[in-house]
Design a protein around this motif. Structure first.
Motif, PDB file in Angstrom:
ATOM      1  N   TYR A   1       0.848  -1.194   0.000  1.00 54.16           N
ATOM      2  CA  TYR A   1       0.000   0.000   0.000  1.00 54.16           C
ATOM      3  C   TYR A   1       0.883   1.244   0.000  1.00 54.16           C
ATOM      4  O   TYR A   1       1.946   1.267   0.626  1.00 54.16           O
ATOM      5  CB  TYR A   1      -0.900   0.009   1.232  1.00 54.16           C
ATOM      6  CG  TYR A   1      -1.676   1.290   1.423  1.00 54.16           C
ATOM      7  CD1 TYR A   1      -2.746   1.607   0.592  1.00 54.16           C
ATOM      8  CD2 TYR A   1      -1.334   2.189   2.441  1.00 54.16           C
ATOM      9  CE1 TYR A   1      -3.452   2.790   0.760  1.00 54.16           C
ATOM     10  CE2 TYR A   1      -2.044   3.369   2.616  1.00 54.16           C
ATOM     11  CZ  TYR A   1      -3.097   3.664   1.764  1.00 54.16           C
ATOM     12  OH  TYR A   1      -3.797   4.832   1.937  1.00 54.16           O
ATOM     13  N   ALA A   2       0.437   2.283  -0.735  1.00 60.83           N
ATOM     14  CA  ALA A   2       1.172   3.542  -0.771  1.00 60.83           C
ATOM     15  C   ALA A   2       0.192   4.706  -0.660  1.00 60.83           C
ATOM     16  O   ALA A   2      -0.795   4.766  -1.396  1.00 60.83           O
ATOM     17  CB  ALA A   2       1.974   3.659  -2.068  1.00 60.83           C
ATOM     18  N   ASP A   3       0.488   5.607   0.265  1.00 57.10           N
ATOM     19  CA  ASP A   3      -0.316   6.812   0.449  1.00 57.10           C
ATOM     20  C   ASP A   3       0.313   7.923  -0.384  1.00 57.10           C
ATOM     21  O   ASP A   3       1.396   8.408  -0.086  1.00 57.10           O
ATOM     22  CB  ASP A   3      -0.364   7.199   1.924  1.00 57.10           C
ATOM     23  CG  ASP A   3      -1.373   8.298   2.206  1.00 57.10           C
ATOM     24  OD1 ASP A   3      -1.802   8.975   1.242  1.00 57.10           O
ATOM     25  OD2 ASP A   3      -1.745   8.482   3.377  1.00 57.10           O
ATOM     26  N   LEU A   4      -0.374   8.344  -1.451  1.00 55.93           N
ATOM     27  CA  LEU A   4       0.183   9.321  -2.377  1.00 55.93           C
ATOM     28  C   LEU A   4       0.072  10.754  -1.886  1.00 55.93           C
ATOM     29  O   LEU A   4       0.918  11.593  -2.179  1.00 55.93           O
ATOM     30  CB  LEU A   4      -0.547   9.227  -3.732  1.00 55.93           C
ATOM     31  CG  LEU A   4      -0.329   7.984  -4.573  1.00 55.93           C
ATOM     32  CD1 LEU A   4      -1.226   8.053  -5.797  1.00 55.93           C
ATOM     33  CD2 LEU A   4       1.123   7.871  -4.987  1.00 55.93           C
ATOM     34  N   GLY A   5      -1.026  11.047  -1.207  1.00 55.36           N
ATOM     35  CA  GLY A   5      -1.270  12.424  -0.806  1.00 55.36           C
ATOM     36  C   GLY A   5      -1.721  13.308  -1.955  1.00 55.36           C
ATOM     37  O   GLY A   5      -1.642  14.536  -1.886  1.00 55.36           O
ATOM     38  N   ARG A   6      -2.188  12.702  -3.054  1.00 56.75           N
ATOM     39  CA  ARG A   6      -2.700  13.455  -4.200  1.00 56.75           C
ATOM     40  C   ARG A   6      -3.733  12.574  -4.910  1.00 56.75           C
ATOM     41  O   ARG A   6      -3.743  11.354  -4.729  1.00 56.75           O
ATOM     42  CB  ARG A   6      -1.571  13.844  -5.152  1.00 56.75           C
ATOM     43  CG  ARG A   6      -0.768  12.688  -5.726  1.00 56.75           C
ATOM     44  CD  ARG A   6       0.359  13.199  -6.622  1.00 56.75           C
ATOM     45  NE  ARG A   6       1.057  12.138  -7.340  1.00 56.75           N
ATOM     46  CZ  ARG A   6       2.143  11.528  -6.904  1.00 56.75           C
ATOM     47  NH1 ARG A   6       2.664  11.852  -5.716  1.00 56.75           N
ATOM     48  NH2 ARG A   6       2.723  10.574  -7.616  1.00 56.75           N
ATOM     49  N   PRO A   7      -4.595  13.177  -5.737  1.00 58.06           N
ATOM     50  CA  PRO A   7      -5.688  12.400  -6.331  1.00 58.06           C
ATOM     51  C   PRO A   7      -5.266  11.463  -7.448  1.00 58.06           C
ATOM     52  O   PRO A   7      -5.962  10.482  -7.719  1.00 58.06           O
ATOM     53  CB  PRO A   7      -6.643  13.480  -6.858  1.00 58.06           C
ATOM     54  CG  PRO A   7      -5.765  14.667  -7.094  1.00 58.06           C
ATOM     55  CD  PRO A   7      -4.727  14.617  -6.009  1.00 58.06           C
ATOM     56  N   PHE A   8      -4.148  11.747  -8.127  1.00 63.24           N
ATOM     57  CA  PHE A   8      -3.691  10.898  -9.223  1.00 63.24           C
ATOM     58  C   PHE A   8      -2.228  10.536  -9.015  1.00 63.24           C
ATOM     59  O   PHE A   8      -1.456  11.317  -8.442  1.00 63.24           O
ATOM     60  CB  PHE A   8      -3.847  11.613 -10.569  1.00 63.24           C
ATOM     61  CG  PHE A   8      -5.269  11.960 -10.912  1.00 63.24           C
ATOM     62  CD1 PHE A   8      -6.191  10.980 -11.232  1.00 63.24           C
ATOM     63  CD2 PHE A   8      -5.681  13.283 -10.900  1.00 63.24           C
ATOM     64  CE1 PHE A   8      -7.505  11.299 -11.532  1.00 63.24           C
ATOM     65  CE2 PHE A   8      -6.990  13.612 -11.209  1.00 63.24           C
ATOM     66  CZ  PHE A   8      -7.906  12.615 -11.513  1.00 63.24           C
ATOM     67  N   VAL A   9      -1.859   9.376  -9.528  1.00 65.64           N
ATOM     68  CA  VAL A   9      -0.460   8.972  -9.411  1.00 65.64           C
ATOM     69  C   VAL A   9       0.372   9.622 -10.512  1.00 65.64           C
ATOM     70  O   VAL A   9       1.520  10.018 -10.290  1.00 65.64           O
ATOM     71  CB  VAL A   9      -0.318   7.432  -9.435  1.00 65.64           C
ATOM     72  CG1 VAL A   9      -0.843   6.806 -10.715  1.00 65.64           C
ATOM     73  CG2 VAL A   9       1.129   7.026  -9.199  1.00 65.64           C
ATOM     74  N   VAL A  10      -0.180   9.746 -11.710  1.00 59.69           N
ATOM     75  CA  VAL A  10       0.484  10.443 -12.805  1.00 59.69           C
ATOM     76  C   VAL A  10      -0.553  11.184 -13.632  1.00 59.69           C
ATOM     77  O   VAL A  10      -1.760  10.930 -13.527  1.00 59.69           O
ATOM     78  CB  VAL A  10       1.281   9.489 -13.739  1.00 59.69           C
ATOM     79  CG1 VAL A  10       2.462   8.873 -13.042  1.00 59.69           C
ATOM     80  CG2 VAL A  10       0.372   8.426 -14.325  1.00 59.69           C
ATOM     81  N   TRP A  11      -0.059  12.087 -14.480  1.00 56.29           N
ATOM     82  CA  TRP A  11      -0.883  12.775 -15.464  1.00 56.29           C
ATOM     83  C   TRP A  11      -0.291  12.475 -16.830  1.00 56.29           C
ATOM     84  O   TRP A  11       0.902  12.701 -17.065  1.00 56.29           O
ATOM     85  CB  TRP A  11      -0.898  14.277 -15.199  1.00 56.29           C
ATOM     86  CG  TRP A  11      -1.720  14.660 -14.009  1.00 56.29           C
ATOM     87  CD1 TRP A  11      -3.004  15.112 -14.000  1.00 56.29           C
ATOM     88  CD2 TRP A  11      -1.302  14.628 -12.635  1.00 56.29           C
ATOM     89  NE1 TRP A  11      -3.425  15.353 -12.710  1.00 56.29           N
ATOM     90  CE2 TRP A  11      -2.401  15.071 -11.855  1.00 56.29           C
ATOM     91  CE3 TRP A  11      -0.122  14.266 -11.993  1.00 56.29           C
ATOM     92  CZ2 TRP A  11      -2.340  15.156 -10.467  1.00 56.29           C
ATOM     93  CZ3 TRP A  11      -0.057  14.336 -10.601  1.00 56.29           C
ATOM     94  CH2 TRP A  11      -1.163  14.784  -9.862  1.00 56.29           C
ATOM     95  N   ASN A  12      -1.117  11.933 -17.742  1.00 55.89           N
ATOM     96  CA  ASN A  12      -0.655  11.590 -19.080  1.00 55.89           C
ATOM     97  C   ASN A  12      -0.989  12.701 -20.065  1.00 55.89           C
ATOM     98  O   ASN A  12      -2.098  13.253 -20.034  1.00 55.89           O
ATOM     99  CB  ASN A  12      -1.299  10.282 -19.556  1.00 55.89           C
ATOM    100  CG  ASN A  12      -0.661   9.077 -18.914  1.00 55.89           C
ATOM    101  OD1 ASN A  12       0.421   9.159 -18.346  1.00 55.89           O
ATOM    102  ND2 ASN A  12      -1.335   7.936 -18.991  1.00 55.89           N
TER     103      ASN A  12
END
Length: 363
Positions: A94-105
């Motif tokens: 599990y990873a808590d990103l702290g943002r709504p998306f992991v990347v933007w394409n």
């Protein structure tokens, strides 16, 4: 991007593999900045991961998160034991990103063409986008492409696969999903680890989409749940059909003999037609269900149409393969791998024999 209601229905169209590890295999000053942010973003993600079992056992973990991870583990076990997908640590961390998306394409095309600006990577092959771990970087790249006169679209991505190079985590960006949607993502992304053919996005994504759909049906049956209503799938299919039909008409416009001024006018008229066709479908057959309103009424351009059709073009063909092997998952995966090893033209011909792909109308 989409409203929450629309995102669930179209999310599979935008789940894209981001080859962040490619920076380890490339050199060159011109690409250093881009590949550097890929490496940094992937490294930060790797550092953030922790075993899901540890998070579940931690008394400080929020009950909702604990339940979510426990149900995800049940789906993960089902994926390996029943669907015969890779049994590894992917989606067991599990990873808590702290943002709504992991990347933007960032997708781009010429102004009067539907041919994507492609980017090629070792192992992953060529893809029709570039991924950025920071939204600001994606917007900056998009702005530069627009200055060059290109049509550009930026889409947020909530998850991606590294094809087994790393243990892909359950991300905090997924926690707003229902348990079943998370299960379908696990089935889909693990399929990419099972079989992946370089430079054939339609093959890879159609295969993963079939596994996702059939796996979800069996997952529900195993839990004693009723089959999912076909209404949502039907609406998604109809919406994709609308977009593909519009794209086919645009291709005829761009290939025509008119000058660029006339083509630009015809392009805008086609987008107006697409919106009108959508309104008729929404207000008629869908009884006012506006799940795709945010997408259709946002800015439209060629780049925004690129992902459509790739994720399910060959789903009927893979369904035919599954039927041929009597629903035996191990035989199915082997047969798919055999197809994947064929030369591209031969592979496409065999898929067409199994089941013709959905065709966009051009009327």
């Amino acid at each position: 991007m989409f409203e929450r209601s629309g995102r669930g229905a179209l999310d599979c169209i935008f789940r894209c593999f981001v080859p962040a590890f490619a920076v380890l295999l490339l050199s060159g000053c011109s690409a250093l900045g881009y590949y550097g942010q890929l490496a940094e973003g992937q490294w930060q993600l790797l550092r953030t991961r922790q075993p899901a079992a540890r998070v579940v056992a931690d008394p400080r973990t929020r009950p909702a998160l604990r339940q979510h991870l426990q149900r995800a583990e049940a789906a993960r076990v089902f994926a390996s034991q029943h669907l015969h997908l890779p049994d590894n640590q992917s989606y067991r961390v599990y990873a808590d990103l702290g943002r709504p998306f992991v990347v933007w394409n960032v997708f781009a095309t010429p102004e009067l063409s539907l041919q994507p600006i492609t980017h090629c990577f070792p192992i992953a092959g060529c893809v029709a986008y570039r991924g950025y771990y920071r939204q600001g970087a994606a917007r900056g790249a998009a702005a530069l492409l627009r200055q060059d006169g290109l049509d550009v679209y930026v889409g947020g991505v909530e998850a991606y696969s590294t094809l087994g190079w790393f243990d892909d985590p359950i991300l905090s960006s997924m926690l707003g999903w229902g348990d079943e949607r998370l299960a379908t993502l696990i089935f889909h992304e693990l399929s990419h680890q099972q079989v992946y053919v370089q430079d054939d996005t339609a093959f890879n994504e159609s295969y993963a989409t079939f596994v996702e759909q059939e796996g979800t049906r069996q997952w529900r049956a195993a839990r004693g749940l009723k089959a999912v209503s076909d209404e949502g799938l039907r609406q998604r299919e109809q919406f994709i059909h609308l977009v593909l039909a519009s794209r086919a008409r645009l291709e005829l416009i761009y290939a025509g003999p008119e000058d660029d001024i006339a083509k630009r006018a015809a392009k805008q008229a086609e987008f107006a037609r697409l919106r009108a066709d959508y309104r008729q479908l929404r207000d008629g057959q869908w009884h006012g269900d506006g799940r795709y309103d945010a997408w259709i009424y946002g800015p439209l351009n060629n780049a925004k149409l690129l992902p459509f059709g790739l994720y399910d073009q060959w789903v009927p063909a893979f369904a035919a393969v599954f039927k041929q092997v009597d629903g035996d998952w191990q035989r199915f995966h082997r047969r798919v791998a055999e197809l994947g090893r064929l030369p591209a033209a031969v592979r496409t011909a065999q898929l067409q024999q199994l089941a013709p792909p959905r065709q966009a109308v051009s009327d």
